[in-house]
Design a protein around this motif. Structure first.
Motif, PDB file in Angstrom:
ATOM      1  N   VAL A   5       4.658   6.923  -1.781  1.00  0.00           N
ATOM      2  CA  VAL A   5       5.570   8.043  -2.004  1.00  0.00           C
ATOM      3  C   VAL A   5       5.336   8.600  -3.402  1.00  0.00           C
ATOM      4  CG1 VAL A   5       7.966   8.809  -2.127  1.00  0.00           C
ATOM      5  CG2 VAL A   5       7.297   7.046  -0.471  1.00  0.00           C
ATOM      6  N   GLU A   6       4.860   9.854  -3.455  1.00  0.00           N
ATOM      7  CA  GLU A   6       4.619  10.514  -4.729  1.00  0.00           C
ATOM      8  C   GLU A   6       5.874  11.240  -5.212  1.00  0.00           C
ATOM      9  OE1 GLU A   6       0.705  11.273  -2.329  1.00  0.00           O
ATOM     10  OE2 GLU A   6       2.860  11.219  -1.952  1.00  0.00           O
ATOM     11  N   SER A   7       5.977  11.386  -6.518  1.00  0.00           N
ATOM     12  CA  SER A   7       7.066  12.151  -7.119  1.00  0.00           C
ATOM     13  C   SER A   7       6.609  12.664  -8.475  1.00  0.00           C
ATOM     14  CB  SER A   7       8.323  11.299  -7.267  1.00  0.00           C
ATOM     15  OG  SER A   7       8.075  10.190  -8.098  1.00  0.00           O
ATOM     16  N   GLY A   8       7.385  13.592  -9.036  1.00  0.00           N
ATOM     17  CA  GLY A   8       7.106  14.082 -10.378  1.00  0.00           C
ATOM     18  C   GLY A   8       6.474  15.451 -10.460  1.00  0.00           C
ATOM     19  N   GLY A   9       6.156  16.037  -9.320  1.00  0.00           N
ATOM     20  CA  GLY A   9       5.572  17.373  -9.349  1.00  0.00           C
ATOM     21  C   GLY A   9       6.601  18.424  -9.714  1.00  0.00           C
ATOM     22  N   GLY A  10       6.119  19.647  -9.899  1.00  0.00           N
ATOM     23  CA  GLY A  10       7.023  20.750 -10.223  1.00  0.00           C
ATOM     24  C   GLY A  10       6.281  21.922 -10.808  1.00  0.00           C
ATOM     25  N   LEU A  11       7.050  22.827 -11.384  1.00  0.00           N
ATOM     26  CA  LEU A  11       6.509  24.016 -12.020  1.00  0.00           C
ATOM     27  C   LEU A  11       6.471  23.793 -13.534  1.00  0.00           C
ATOM     28  CD1 LEU A  11       5.668  27.029 -11.998  1.00  0.00           C
ATOM     29  CD2 LEU A  11       8.125  27.587 -12.092  1.00  0.00           C
ATOM     30  N   GLY A 101     -12.086  -1.129   2.899  1.00  0.00           N
ATOM     31  CA  GLY A 101     -12.320  -0.157   3.958  1.00  0.00           C
ATOM     32  C   GLY A 101     -11.078   0.357   4.646  1.00  0.00           C
ATOM     33  N   VAL A 102      -9.929  -0.120   4.263  1.00  0.00           N
ATOM     34  CA  VAL A 102      -8.671   0.358   4.829  1.00  0.00           C
ATOM     35  C   VAL A 102      -7.990   1.235   3.786  1.00  0.00           C
ATOM     36  CG1 VAL A 102      -6.447  -0.295   5.792  1.00  0.00           C
ATOM     37  CG2 VAL A 102      -8.463  -1.709   6.218  1.00  0.00           C
ATOM     38  N   ALA A 103      -7.532   2.407   4.213  1.00  0.00           N
ATOM     39  CA  ALA A 103      -7.000   3.363   3.246  1.00  0.00           C
ATOM     40  C   ALA A 103      -5.719   4.020   3.749  1.00  0.00           C
ATOM     41  CB  ALA A 103      -8.049   4.433   2.952  1.00  0.00           C
ATOM     42  N   TYR A 104      -4.917   4.462   2.776  1.00  0.00           N
ATOM     43  CA  TYR A 104      -3.642   5.107   3.072  1.00  0.00           C
ATOM     44  C   TYR A 104      -3.454   6.295   2.136  1.00  0.00           C
ATOM     45  CZ  TYR A 104      -2.836   0.537   5.177  1.00  0.00           C
ATOM     46  OH  TYR A 104      -2.952  -0.607   5.917  1.00  0.00           O
ATOM     47  N   TRP A 105      -2.783   7.331   2.662  1.00  0.00           N
ATOM     48  CA  TRP A 105      -2.439   8.521   1.889  1.00  0.00           C
ATOM     49  C   TRP A 105      -0.940   8.648   1.737  1.00  0.00           C
ATOM     50  CZ3 TRP A 105      -5.950  11.609  -0.474  1.00  0.00           C
ATOM     51  CH2 TRP A 105      -7.265  11.588  -0.016  1.00  0.00           C
ATOM     52  N   GLY A 106      -0.524   9.212   0.612  1.00  0.00           N
ATOM     53  CA  GLY A 106       0.845   9.635   0.471  1.00  0.00           C
ATOM     54  C   GLY A 106       1.026  11.037   1.040  1.00  0.00           C
ATOM     55  N   GLN A 107       2.246  11.552   0.956  1.00  0.00           N
ATOM     56  CA  GLN A 107       2.551  12.852   1.558  1.00  0.00           C
ATOM     57  C   GLN A 107       2.261  14.006   0.607  1.00  0.00           C
ATOM     58  OE1 GLN A 107       4.779  11.056   0.027  1.00  0.00           O
ATOM     59  NE2 GLN A 107       5.887  12.546  -1.251  1.00  0.00           N
ATOM     60  N   GLY A 108       2.044  13.704  -0.667  1.00  0.00           N
ATOM     61  CA  GLY A 108       1.688  14.725  -1.640  1.00  0.00           C
ATOM     62  C   GLY A 108       2.883  15.263  -2.404  1.00  0.00           C
ATOM     63  N   THR A 109       2.592  15.747  -3.610  1.00  0.00           N
ATOM     64  CA  THR A 109       3.608  16.401  -4.423  1.00  0.00           C
ATOM     65  C   THR A 109       2.989  17.652  -5.050  1.00  0.00           C
ATOM     66  OG1 THR A 109       5.233  16.089  -6.199  1.00  0.00           O
ATOM     67  CG2 THR A 109       3.109  15.001  -6.496  1.00  0.00           C
ATOM     68  N   GLN A 110       3.737  18.750  -5.031  1.00  0.00           N
ATOM     69  CA  GLN A 110       3.211  20.032  -5.480  1.00  0.00           C
ATOM     70  C   GLN A 110       3.299  20.149  -7.001  1.00  0.00           C
ATOM     71  OE1 GLN A 110       1.891  22.795  -3.656  1.00  0.00           O
ATOM     72  NE2 GLN A 110       1.420  23.559  -5.729  1.00  0.00           N
ATOM     73  N   VAL A 111       2.194  20.565  -7.596  1.00  0.00           N
ATOM     74  CA  VAL A 111       2.156  20.888  -9.022  1.00  0.00           C
ATOM     75  C   VAL A 111       1.731  22.345  -9.152  1.00  0.00           C
ATOM     76  CG1 VAL A 111       0.982  20.473 -11.219  1.00  0.00           C
ATOM     77  CG2 VAL A 111       1.652  18.536  -9.756  1.00  0.00           C
ATOM     78  N   THR A 112       2.542  23.122  -9.827  1.00  0.00           N
ATOM     79  CA  THR A 112       2.227  24.527 -10.053  1.00  0.00           C
ATOM     80  C   THR A 112       2.241  24.802 -11.555  1.00  0.00           C
ATOM     81  OG1 THR A 112       3.257  25.156  -7.955  1.00  0.00           O
ATOM     82  CG2 THR A 112       2.870  26.911  -9.554  1.00  0.00           C
ATOM     83  N   VAL A 113       1.103  25.288 -12.056  1.00  0.00           N
ATOM     84  CA  VAL A 113       0.981  25.617 -13.477  1.00  0.00           C
ATOM     85  C   VAL A 113       0.907  27.134 -13.589  1.00  0.00           C
ATOM     86  CG1 VAL A 113      -0.290  25.236 -15.613  1.00  0.00           C
ATOM     87  CG2 VAL A 113      -0.282  23.474 -13.815  1.00  0.00           C
ATOM     88  N   SER A 114       1.968  27.710 -14.126  1.00  0.00           N
ATOM     89  CA  SER A 114       2.057  29.166 -14.176  1.00  0.00           C
ATOM     90  C   SER A 114       3.053  29.583 -15.239  1.00  0.00           C
ATOM     91  CB  SER A 114       2.498  29.709 -12.812  1.00  0.00           C
ATOM     92  OG  SER A 114       2.704  31.110 -12.878  1.00  0.00           O
ATOM     93  N   SER A 115       2.787  30.729 -15.838  1.00  0.00           N
ATOM     94  CA  SER A 115       3.723  31.277 -16.816  1.00  0.00           C
ATOM     95  C   SER A 115       4.674  32.253 -16.146  1.00  0.00           C
ATOM     96  CB  SER A 115       2.955  31.967 -17.947  1.00  0.00           C
ATOM     97  OG  SER A 115       2.078  32.950 -17.414  1.00  0.00           O
TER      98      SER A 115
END
Length: 115
Positions: A5-11, A101-115
């Motif tokens: 579980v990812e967290s911490g993304g944002g604008l 050889g066994v792998a797992y992905w999280g669901q992702g967190t959005q990062v937006t860099v913008s002024s």
């Protein structure tokens, strides 16, 4: 089975910082190699940073000197500290765990860099 579980993304404005976290559960976290990937809109998912179970790190050239990957095995968590962010760092950031050889992905967190 591992759940991520990812967290911490944002604008954030260009030049700013963010710290992403990826919390893992369900297995022996310390034995996994952990990666952060990034997928920009309309582009493929690319490796940004990796850390082995022994703590060896590696970075994409585009983020060297700006991003730092680390892990805290006692908390089953891997981090991505992102400094001096640029608009081209925008994307969905995914956590990836792999072992033998066994792998797992999280669901992702959005990062937006913008002024």
């Amino acid at each position: 089975q591992v759940q991520l579980v990812e967290s911490g993304g944002g604008l954030v404005q260009p030049g700013g910082s963010l710290r992403l976290s990826c919390a893992a559960s369900g297995s022996i976290f310390s034995s996994y190699n952990m990666d952060w990937y990034r997928q920009a809109p309309g582009k493929q998912r690319d490796l940004v940073a990796s850390i082995t179970s022994d703590g060896i790190t590696n970075y994409a050239d585009s983020v060297k000197g700006r991003f730092t990957i680390s892990r805290e095995n006692a908390k089953n968590t891997v981090y991505l500290q992102m400094n001096s962010l640029k608009p081209e760092d925008t994307g969905v950031y995914y956590c990836y765990a792999n072992r033998w050889g066994v792998a797992y992905w999280g669901q992702g967190t959005q990062v937006t860099v913008s002024s």
